[in-house]
Design a protein around this motif. Structure first.
Motif, PDB file in Angstrom:
ATOM      1  N   ALA A  92       0.842  -1.186   0.000  1.00 48.66           N
ATOM      2  CA  ALA A  92       0.000   0.000   0.000  1.00 48.66           C
ATOM      3  C   ALA A  92       0.883   1.243   0.000  1.00 48.66           C
ATOM      4  N   VAL A  93       0.353   2.329  -0.521  1.00 46.76           N
ATOM      5  CA  VAL A  93       1.108   3.577  -0.526  1.00 46.76           C
ATOM      6  C   VAL A  93       1.263   4.059   0.907  1.00 46.76           C
ATOM      7  N   PRO A  94       2.481   4.332   1.369  1.00 48.70           N
ATOM      8  CA  PRO A  94       2.691   4.753   2.758  1.00 48.70           C
ATOM      9  C   PRO A  94       1.989   6.070   3.066  1.00 48.70           C
ATOM     10  N   ASN A  95       1.715   6.271   4.325  1.00 47.08           N
ATOM     11  CA  ASN A  95       1.088   7.498   4.787  1.00 47.08           C
ATOM     12  C   ASN A  95       2.169   8.565   4.952  1.00 47.08           C
ATOM     13  N   VAL A  96       2.444   9.261   3.861  1.00 41.49           N
ATOM     14  CA  VAL A  96       3.512  10.245   3.854  1.00 41.49           C
ATOM     15  C   VAL A  96       3.192  11.410   4.774  1.00 41.49           C
ATOM     16  N   GLU A  97       1.936  11.835   4.765  1.00 45.47           N
ATOM     17  CA  GLU A  97       1.558  12.988   5.579  1.00 45.47           C
ATOM     18  C   GLU A  97       1.822  12.737   7.061  1.00 45.47           C
ATOM     19  N   ALA A  98       1.511  11.527   7.522  1.00 45.41           N
ATOM     20  CA  ALA A  98       1.725  11.197   8.931  1.00 45.41           C
ATOM     21  C   ALA A  98       3.204  11.189   9.278  1.00 45.41           C
ATOM     22  N   ALA A  99       4.023  10.664   8.382  1.00 49.55           N
ATOM     23  CA  ALA A  99       5.463  10.634   8.637  1.00 49.55           C
ATOM     24  C   ALA A  99       6.053  12.035   8.633  1.00 49.55           C
ATOM     25  N   LEU A 100       5.588  12.870   7.709  1.00 47.10           N
ATOM     26  CA  LEU A 100       6.105  14.246   7.644  1.00 47.10           C
ATOM     27  C   LEU A 100       5.705  15.057   8.869  1.00 47.10           C
ATOM     28  N   ALA A 101       4.666  14.643   9.550  1.00 50.63           N
ATOM     29  CA  ALA A 101       4.252  15.348  10.766  1.00 50.63           C
ATOM     30  C   ALA A 101       5.159  15.034  11.947  1.00 50.63           C
TER      31      ALA A 101
END
Length: 368
Positions: free
Chosen positions: A26-35
């Protein structure tokens, strides 16, 4: 970085066209990691399948004369920029291929600290990552031509030595250098390898070489003219090719026939005759020292590290040209710069595509 549904589909399509298998992830949750802050716990670390380690860039990250990083960024769609204040340069990521690229900065100090900083960054899951160090280098004309790409089995440190100025060395010394902890250059007691010689996974290096040995590497008139002057060196006159060849790491940008002989002699001595100097650069022993420590604490896997260096210039002049004159000419620009960057990308990409395209197999264990 917000990814709309359309954007996610577009990125997946691009990744598939590049030969990357995205069906099983699945496409990783980039927004959560960038937070997440770089040095604090992160509940949603980004999975990383491949780390591309480059050392420098020229000017902008894209759209101008490329350094080691630019072709990877542009061609692998590494469009997610991730702040990396504890390192030299921000990181870039593709959430579909799960490729992460870094620019360490030039020299062992920067490469070691940047690699360690990435390895300890809780925003990334590097537990299964492969690492590809991909950089340009000086190349020994006795072994290969500029534009050629060499997979290393060893990286040897050329800095941890005693040095006497060449104008003051005794007549029976082969050079002004000899290893630390040795009683002069004629002391051939067993070498101390801790922190001075880094052995890469030989099965992985051999696998990468076998996979890429027939990769077509573009030739051009500029490097043809350069190699024609090396009339006494058959391998230097060949069109660019892929080979197995070890890396000699030293912070001093050395050049010349006598220094080239020193690098050959010291690489053979330090590896007990198992290694063969082919490429000269600055950073590998810093990068690999950091990787060794990260492996000890389970933050990275040393047996998944590959080193690929391509020749942008020869490590010694052709016959009839002084070392000083040739070095000054090289400082105006490497004749094989663009060729070596293309070579790095073409050869390295073949390995990247194979690993990521069959991730269900290679995530478990390195290929052999």
């Amino acid at each position: 970085m917000f990814l709309s549904p359309f954007r996610r589909l577009l990125l997946i399509a691009c990744a598939c066209l590049a030969g990357v298998n995205t069906a099983s992830a699945a496409v990783p949750n980039v927004e959560a990691a960038l937070a997440c802050a770089p040095t604090t716990p992160c509940a949603s670390p980004l999975p990383v399948r491949m780390v591309i380690v480059t050392m420098f860039e020229i000017g902008a990250d894209s759209g101008d004369a490329p350094g080691e990083f630019q072709l990877w960024k542009e061609r692998r769609k590494l469009d997610t920029r991730i702040p990396f204040p504890q390192g030299y340069h921000d990181l870039h990521y593709n959430p579909d291929s799960q490729i992460l690229a870094m620019v360490t900065g030039v020299g062992t100090a920067r490469s070691a600290t940047a690699t360690m900083a990435l390895g300890l960054d809780p925003r990334f899951d590097l537990s299964k990552s492969y690492w590809l160090v991909a950089g340009i280098a000086g190349i020994d004309p006795e072994d290969a031509s500029i534009g050629s790409a060499a997979w290393a089995r060893y990286s040897v440190d050329g800095d941890l030595v005693h040095e006497v100025d060449a104008r003051e060395i005794p007549k029976d010394w082969p050079s002004g250098f000899f290893p630390l902890d040795k009683n002069g250059p004629h002391d051939k007691s067993p070498p101390i390898t801790e922190g001075r010689v880094f052995a890469l996974n030989p099965k992985l290096a051999d696998w990468a070489f076998a996979l890429t040995r027939d990769t077509p590497i573009p030739d051009d008139a500029g490097i043809q003219k350069e190699r024609a002057s090396y009339s006494g060196y058959p391998n230097a006159q060949k069109p660019p090719f892929v080979l197995i060849g070890d890396q000699f790491s030293a912070m001093t940008f050395w050049h010349g026939k006598l220094m080239n002989q020193w690098a050959n002699d010291y690489a053979r001595y330090a590896t007990s005759g198992k290694g063969e100097f082919v490429t000269s650069a600055m950073e590998e022993t810093g990068t690999l020292q950091a990787m060794t420590y990260l492996d000890r604490v389970g933050r990275a896997k040393m047996d998944r590290v590959m080193v690929l260096r391509s020749g942008s210039n020869y490590s010694m002049p052709p016959d009839g040209v002084s070392a000083a004159d040739n070095l000054m000419r090289e400082n105006e620009g490497y004749s094989g710069m663009r060729a070596s960057l293309e070579s790095l990308y073409l050869v390295g990409s073949k390995v990247v595509d194979e690993l990521l395209g069959h991730w269900d197999r290679y995530e478990k264990a390195p290929p052999q």
